[in-house]
Scaffold this motif. Structure first.
Motif, PDB file in Angstrom:
ATOM      1  N   MET A  68       0.847  -1.194   0.000  1.00  0.00           N
ATOM      2  CA  MET A  68       0.000   0.000   0.000  1.00  0.00           C
ATOM      3  C   MET A  68       0.880   1.241   0.000  1.00  0.00           C
ATOM      4  O   MET A  68       1.814   1.348   0.779  1.00  0.00           O
ATOM      5  N   GLU A  69       0.580   2.182  -0.852  1.00  0.00           N
ATOM      6  CA  GLU A  69       1.382   3.394  -0.944  1.00  0.00           C
ATOM      7  C   GLU A  69       0.913   4.425   0.073  1.00  0.00           C
ATOM      8  O   GLU A  69      -0.256   4.472   0.447  1.00  0.00           O
ATOM      9  N   SER A  70       1.845   5.253   0.499  1.00  0.00           N
ATOM     10  CA  SER A  70       1.514   6.300   1.452  1.00  0.00           C
ATOM     11  C   SER A  70       0.891   7.483   0.743  1.00  0.00           C
ATOM     12  O   SER A  70       1.013   7.644  -0.466  1.00  0.00           O
ATOM     13  N   LYS A  71       0.229   8.317   1.482  1.00  0.00           N
ATOM     14  CA  LYS A  71      -0.348   9.534   0.916  1.00  0.00           C
ATOM     15  C   LYS A  71       0.742  10.437   0.358  1.00  0.00           C
ATOM     16  O   LYS A  71       0.541  11.094  -0.648  1.00  0.00           O
ATOM     17  N   LEU A  72       1.888  10.455   0.996  1.00  0.00           N
ATOM     18  CA  LEU A  72       2.996  11.278   0.529  1.00  0.00           C
ATOM     19  C   LEU A  72       3.454  10.826  -0.853  1.00  0.00           C
ATOM     20  O   LEU A  72       3.644  11.650  -1.755  1.00  0.00           O
ATOM     21  N   SER A  73       3.607   9.528  -1.040  1.00  0.00           N
ATOM     22  CA  SER A  73       4.053   9.028  -2.343  1.00  0.00           C
ATOM     23  C   SER A  73       3.024   9.342  -3.417  1.00  0.00           C
ATOM     24  O   SER A  73       3.377   9.727  -4.539  1.00  0.00           O
ATOM     25  N   ASP A  74       1.759   9.197  -3.095  1.00  0.00           N
ATOM     26  CA  ASP A  74       0.695   9.516  -4.053  1.00  0.00           C
ATOM     27  C   ASP A  74       0.730  10.999  -4.427  1.00  0.00           C
ATOM     28  O   ASP A  74       0.571  11.358  -5.590  1.00  0.00           O
ATOM     29  N   ILE A 102      14.111   9.757  -5.231  1.00  0.00           N
ATOM     30  CA  ILE A 102      12.790   9.993  -5.827  1.00  0.00           C
ATOM     31  C   ILE A 102      12.052   8.673  -5.987  1.00  0.00           C
ATOM     32  O   ILE A 102      10.862   8.571  -5.657  1.00  0.00           O
ATOM     33  N   ARG A 103      12.737   7.671  -6.468  1.00  0.00           N
ATOM     34  CA  ARG A 103      12.098   6.353  -6.643  1.00  0.00           C
ATOM     35  C   ARG A 103      11.612   5.797  -5.307  1.00  0.00           C
ATOM     36  O   ARG A 103      10.500   5.280  -5.194  1.00  0.00           O
ATOM     37  N   GLU A 104      12.450   5.883  -4.290  1.00  0.00           N
ATOM     38  CA  GLU A 104      12.065   5.381  -2.967  1.00  0.00           C
ATOM     39  C   GLU A 104      10.896   6.183  -2.396  1.00  0.00           C
ATOM     40  O   GLU A 104       9.990   5.623  -1.783  1.00  0.00           O
ATOM     41  N   LEU A 105      10.911   7.489  -2.595  1.00  0.00           N
ATOM     42  CA  LEU A 105       9.832   8.351  -2.124  1.00  0.00           C
ATOM     43  C   LEU A 105       8.514   7.967  -2.793  1.00  0.00           C
ATOM     44  O   LEU A 105       7.492   7.791  -2.127  1.00  0.00           O
ATOM     45  N   GLU A 106       8.537   7.795  -4.105  1.00  0.00           N
ATOM     46  CA  GLU A 106       7.320   7.456  -4.839  1.00  0.00           C
ATOM     47  C   GLU A 106       6.864   6.014  -4.593  1.00  0.00           C
ATOM     48  O   GLU A 106       5.703   5.695  -4.817  1.00  0.00           O
ATOM     49  N   GLN A 107       7.762   5.166  -4.126  1.00  0.00           N
ATOM     50  CA  GLN A 107       7.396   3.784  -3.796  1.00  0.00           C
ATOM     51  C   GLN A 107       6.897   3.659  -2.360  1.00  0.00           C
ATOM     52  O   GLN A 107       6.507   2.586  -1.923  1.00  0.00           O
ATOM     53  N   GLY A 108       6.919   4.754  -1.619  1.00  0.00           N
ATOM     54  CA  GLY A 108       6.386   4.745  -0.263  1.00  0.00           C
ATOM     55  C   GLY A 108       7.325   4.205   0.789  1.00  0.00           C
ATOM     56  O   GLY A 108       6.883   3.691   1.813  1.00  0.00           O
ATOM     57  N   LYS A 109       8.637   4.328   0.564  1.00  0.00           N
ATOM     58  CA  LYS A 109       9.597   3.858   1.563  1.00  0.00           C
ATOM     59  C   LYS A 109       9.294   4.524   2.910  1.00  0.00           C
ATOM     60  O   LYS A 109       9.017   5.720   2.980  1.00  0.00           O
ATOM     61  N   LYS A 110       9.349   3.741   3.952  1.00  0.00           N
ATOM     62  CA  LYS A 110       8.958   4.214   5.285  1.00  0.00           C
ATOM     63  C   LYS A 110       9.990   5.123   5.940  1.00  0.00           C
ATOM     64  O   LYS A 110       9.650   5.945   6.778  1.00  0.00           O
ATOM     65  N   THR A 111      11.269   4.958   5.594  1.00  0.00           N
ATOM     66  CA  THR A 111      12.315   5.762   6.230  1.00  0.00           C
ATOM     67  C   THR A 111      13.018   6.610   5.186  1.00  0.00           C
ATOM     68  O   THR A 111      13.745   6.097   4.337  1.00  0.00           O
ATOM     69  N   LEU A 112      12.767   7.903   5.253  1.00  0.00           N
ATOM     70  CA  LEU A 112      13.382   8.867   4.338  1.00  0.00           C
ATOM     71  C   LEU A 112      13.815  10.090   5.133  1.00  0.00           C
ATOM     72  O   LEU A 112      13.227  10.406   6.168  1.00  0.00           O
ATOM     73  N   ARG A 113      14.829  10.772   4.639  1.00  0.00           N
ATOM     74  CA  ARG A 113      15.290  11.989   5.303  1.00  0.00           C
ATOM     75  C   ARG A 113      14.284  13.113   5.077  1.00  0.00           C
ATOM     76  O   ARG A 113      13.937  13.439   3.943  1.00  0.00           O
TER      77      ARG A 113
END
Length: 68
Positions: A1-7, A34-45
């Protein structure tokens, strides 16, 4: 499931009609980020997320949860 942020990021990028490579260049972050952000990675800076969101006139902030 993707996060609202990634969407949100995907939608805004598509509205600007740019690809992930161009978004990474404009935001000053790596393509992998960018790829990790759009894939909904849980841990990002957060600072890097805000670099990307700044292109869309947005930023991360604290939201009070509604207690049921």
């Amino acid at each position: 499931m993707e996060s609202k942020l990634s969407d949100f990021v995907k939608l805004k990028r598509k509205q600007l009609k740019i690809n992930q490579v161009e978004l990474s260049i404009r935001a000053g972050v790596g393509l992998r980020f960018i790829r990790e952000l759009e894939q909904g990675k849980k841990t990002l800076r957060i600072d890097k997320v805000n670099q990307v969101l700044a292109l869309f006139g947005s930023e991360l902030g604290v939201i009070k949860k509604i207690e049921l």
